[in-house]
Design a protein around this motif. Structure first.
Motif, PDB file in Angstrom:
ATOM      1  N   PHE A   1     -36.762 -25.671 -36.537  1.00 45.28           N
ATOM      2  CA  PHE A   1     -35.512 -25.075 -36.084  1.00 45.28           C
ATOM      3  C   PHE A   1     -35.588 -24.830 -34.584  1.00 45.28           C
ATOM      4  O   PHE A   1     -36.634 -24.469 -34.058  1.00 45.28           O
ATOM      5  N   ILE A   2     -34.464 -25.007 -33.906  1.00 43.35           N
ATOM      6  CA  ILE A   2     -34.371 -24.703 -32.490  1.00 43.35           C
ATOM      7  C   ILE A   2     -33.405 -23.535 -32.339  1.00 43.35           C
ATOM      8  O   ILE A   2     -32.238 -23.629 -32.730  1.00 43.35           O
ATOM      9  N   VAL A   3     -33.908 -22.432 -31.806  1.00 46.63           N
ATOM     10  CA  VAL A   3     -33.117 -21.224 -31.615  1.00 46.63           C
ATOM     11  C   VAL A   3     -32.851 -21.081 -30.122  1.00 46.63           C
ATOM     12  O   VAL A   3     -33.781 -20.847 -29.344  1.00 46.63           O
ATOM     13  N   ALA A   4     -31.610 -21.268 -29.731  1.00 53.34           N
ATOM     14  CA  ALA A   4     -31.222 -21.159 -28.327  1.00 53.34           C
ATOM     15  C   ALA A   4     -30.577 -19.800 -28.099  1.00 53.34           C
ATOM     16  O   ALA A   4     -29.564 -19.477 -28.716  1.00 53.34           O
ATOM     17  N   LEU A   5     -31.168 -19.020 -27.227  1.00 48.96           N
ATOM     18  CA  LEU A   5     -30.662 -17.694 -26.920  1.00 48.96           C
ATOM     19  C   LEU A   5     -29.996 -17.679 -25.553  1.00 48.96           C
ATOM     20  O   LEU A   5     -30.335 -18.463 -24.675  1.00 48.96           O
TER      21      LEU A   5
ATOM     22  N   ALA B   1     -39.168 -36.577 -36.662  1.00 50.14           N
ATOM     23  CA  ALA B   1     -40.521 -36.044 -36.503  1.00 50.14           C
ATOM     24  C   ALA B   1     -41.115 -36.500 -35.180  1.00 50.14           C
ATOM     25  O   ALA B   1     -41.189 -37.691 -34.896  1.00 50.14           O
ATOM     26  N   GLY B   2     -41.507 -35.526 -34.379  1.00 50.51           N
ATOM     27  CA  GLY B   2     -42.144 -35.809 -33.105  1.00 50.51           C
ATOM     28  C   GLY B   2     -41.242 -36.390 -32.046  1.00 50.51           C
ATOM     29  O   GLY B   2     -41.705 -36.763 -30.969  1.00 50.51           O
ATOM     30  N   ALA B   3     -39.950 -36.476 -32.290  1.00 52.73           N
ATOM     31  CA  ALA B   3     -39.033 -37.135 -31.363  1.00 52.73           C
ATOM     32  C   ALA B   3     -38.430 -36.195 -30.321  1.00 52.73           C
ATOM     33  O   ALA B   3     -37.728 -36.651 -29.431  1.00 52.73           O
ATOM     34  N   GLN B   4     -38.657 -34.882 -30.445  1.00 48.85           N
ATOM     35  CA  GLN B   4     -38.041 -33.911 -29.541  1.00 48.85           C
ATOM     36  C   GLN B   4     -36.522 -34.054 -29.532  1.00 48.85           C
ATOM     37  O   GLN B   4     -35.869 -33.871 -28.514  1.00 48.85           O
ATOM     38  N   ARG B   5     -35.981 -34.421 -30.702  1.00 53.09           N
ATOM     39  CA  ARG B   5     -34.544 -34.552 -30.890  1.00 53.09           C
ATOM     40  C   ARG B   5     -34.147 -33.656 -32.057  1.00 53.09           C
ATOM     41  O   ARG B   5     -34.939 -33.411 -32.952  1.00 53.09           O
TER      42      ARG B   5
ATOM     43  N   ILE C   1     -29.394 -35.395 -30.742  1.00 52.38           N
ATOM     44  CA  ILE C   1     -29.412 -35.223 -29.295  1.00 52.38           C
ATOM     45  C   ILE C   1     -30.783 -34.698 -28.897  1.00 52.38           C
ATOM     46  O   ILE C   1     -31.545 -34.222 -29.741  1.00 52.38           O
ATOM     47  N   SER C   2     -31.092 -34.737 -27.615  1.00 58.06           N
ATOM     48  CA  SER C   2     -32.366 -34.182 -27.157  1.00 58.06           C
ATOM     49  C   SER C   2     -32.313 -32.658 -27.253  1.00 58.06           C
ATOM     50  O   SER C   2     -31.227 -32.062 -27.262  1.00 58.06           O
ATOM     51  N   GLU C   3     -33.484 -32.042 -27.316  1.00 57.99           N
ATOM     52  CA  GLU C   3     -33.529 -30.578 -27.344  1.00 57.99           C
ATOM     53  C   GLU C   3     -32.864 -30.005 -26.094  1.00 57.99           C
ATOM     54  O   GLU C   3     -32.154 -29.008 -26.174  1.00 57.99           O
ATOM     55  N   ASN C   4     -33.088 -30.625 -24.950  1.00 60.11           N
ATOM     56  CA  ASN C   4     -32.473 -30.143 -23.710  1.00 60.11           C
ATOM     57  C   ASN C   4     -30.952 -30.183 -23.802  1.00 60.11           C
ATOM     58  O   ASN C   4     -30.272 -29.258 -23.355  1.00 60.11           O
ATOM     59  N   GLU C   5     -30.405 -31.253 -24.378  1.00 61.65           N
ATOM     60  CA  GLU C   5     -28.949 -31.341 -24.554  1.00 61.65           C
ATOM     61  C   GLU C   5     -28.456 -30.244 -25.494  1.00 61.65           C
ATOM     62  O   GLU C   5     -27.383 -29.667 -25.276  1.00 61.65           O
TER      63      GLU C   5
END
Length: 151
Positions: free
Chosen positions: A35-39, A124-128, A137-141
């Motif tokens: 999970f990606i939690v963006a605060l 997996a391992g794709a940073q997407r 999308i990318s994590e940065n996006e």
């Protein structure tokens, strides 16, 4: 009022209702759900929990983040690193539909519901991750989408 289907976080905001802030969903290097939690600025994570979408039964929960984890970012399902407390251990079998919820120190929360099998092993391992529109999308996006739309 928000209407949700049982598909990959298909929450649809009705006219006049703001779209809820999602949790990004991907896979860790080893294939586990990540999970990606963006605060937003000034927010602090207090706990993270996963429930069975059908029964609302809690299936995994961690709390009291330490160090940088309080600022969000990546949480791998079943991995307690970055948290002082494991409130509910992960069961051996996961339900097909789960909800992931980030709880903030000020009491607010946000999250996403999804079907596990719809999270591609190719992540997996794709940073997407699957972003707001549920496309890869990318994590940065993803962080930019949250910053632009919710912060």
């Amino acid at each position: 009022m928000v209407v949700c289907t049982f598909s990959l976080v298909a929450c649809i905001a009705l006219p006049g209702d703001p779209m809820p802030r999602p949790v990004g969903i991907g896979r860790a290097d080893d294939g586990r759900i990540r999970f990606i939690v963006a605060l937003c600025a000034g927010e602090r994570l207090s706990s993270f929990q996963v429930t069975d979408h059908q029964t609302e039964q809690l299936i995994w929960a961690v709390s009291r983040p330490v160090d940088a984890m309080g600022k969000g970012r990546q949480i791998t399902l079943g991995d307690v690193r970055g948290f002082e407390a494991l409130e509910v251990p992960l069961p051996p079998e996961l339900p097909e539909n789960i909800d992931a919820t980030a709880r903030l120190a000020d009491g607010r929360s946000f999250g996403s519901a999804f079907v596990i099998t719809e999270i591609s092993p190719d992540l997996a391992g794709a940073q997407r991750v699957l972003g707001i529109e549920r496309v890869e999308i990318s994590e940065n996006e993803f962080f930019e989408e949250i910053d632009d739309g919710f912060c």
